[in-house]
Scaffold this motif. Structure first.
Motif, mmCIF file in Angstrom:
data_model
loop_
_atom_site.group_PDB
_atom_site.id
_atom_site.type_symbol
_atom_site.label_atom_id
_atom_site.label_comp_id
_atom_site.label_asym_id
_atom_site.label_seq_id
_atom_site.Cartn_x
_atom_site.Cartn_y
_atom_site.Cartn_z
ATOM 1 N N ILE A 37 0.834 -1.210 0.000
ATOM 2 C CA ILE A 37 0.000 0.000 0.000
ATOM 3 C C ILE A 37 0.866 1.256 0.000
ATOM 4 O O ILE A 37 0.604 2.199 -0.758
ATOM 5 C CB ILE A 37 -0.964 -0.019 1.214
ATOM 6 N N THR A 38 1.923 1.267 0.808
ATOM 7 C CA THR A 38 2.777 2.454 0.835
ATOM 8 C C THR A 38 3.578 2.594 -0.459
ATOM 9 O O THR A 38 3.827 3.716 -0.910
ATOM 10 C CB THR A 38 3.737 2.423 2.039
ATOM 11 N N GLU A 40 2.507 1.654 -3.477
ATOM 12 C CA GLU A 40 1.553 2.191 -4.458
ATOM 13 C C GLU A 40 1.275 3.670 -4.215
ATOM 14 O O GLU A 40 1.147 4.450 -5.163
ATOM 15 C CB GLU A 40 0.257 1.387 -4.409
#
Length: 83
Positions: A37-38, A40
Motif C-alpha cells: 500500500i505504501t 503504491e
C-alpha cells in the motif's frame, strides 16, 4: 524526455521498491510501514509530483520576470515587434 519515458522511470522505481519488499520478506524482516500500500501510494505521488515539477520549471524558464537577462530579452522582443 517524453511522458512515456517518465512513466517508465516511475515504474522502474516501483519495481525496485517491490523487489526490496520481497527481499525483506524473504529474510523474515518486516518493516511495518513498508508494504504494498505504501509503495503504491509513493508511486502515485511520483506520478502526480514529477509532471508538476516539470510544468513549474517550464513556466519558470519561459517568464520574463525572473532574471535581468530575461528582462533585457523581453525589451528586445518588444522593440523588434515580436511581442
Amino acid at each position: 524526455m517524453t511522458a512515456d519515458k517518465l512513466k517508465q522511470y516511475v515504474a522502474m522505481v516501483g519495481g525496485v521498491l517491490g523487489a526490496l519488499l520481497l527481499f525483506f520478506r524473504s529474510v523474515d524482516h518486516e518493516i511495518s510501514w513498508f508494504n504494498e500500500i505504501t509503495i503504491e501510494a509513493f508511486i502515485g505521488l511520483l506520478v502526480a509530483f514529477i509532471p508538476l515539477v516539470l510544468v513549474l520549471y517550464g513556466v519558470w524558464k519561459n517568464t520574463y520576470l525572473v532574471t535581468p537577462k530575461a528582462k533585457d530579452q523581453e525589451e528586445t522582443l518588444k522593440r523588434n515587434g515580436l511581442k
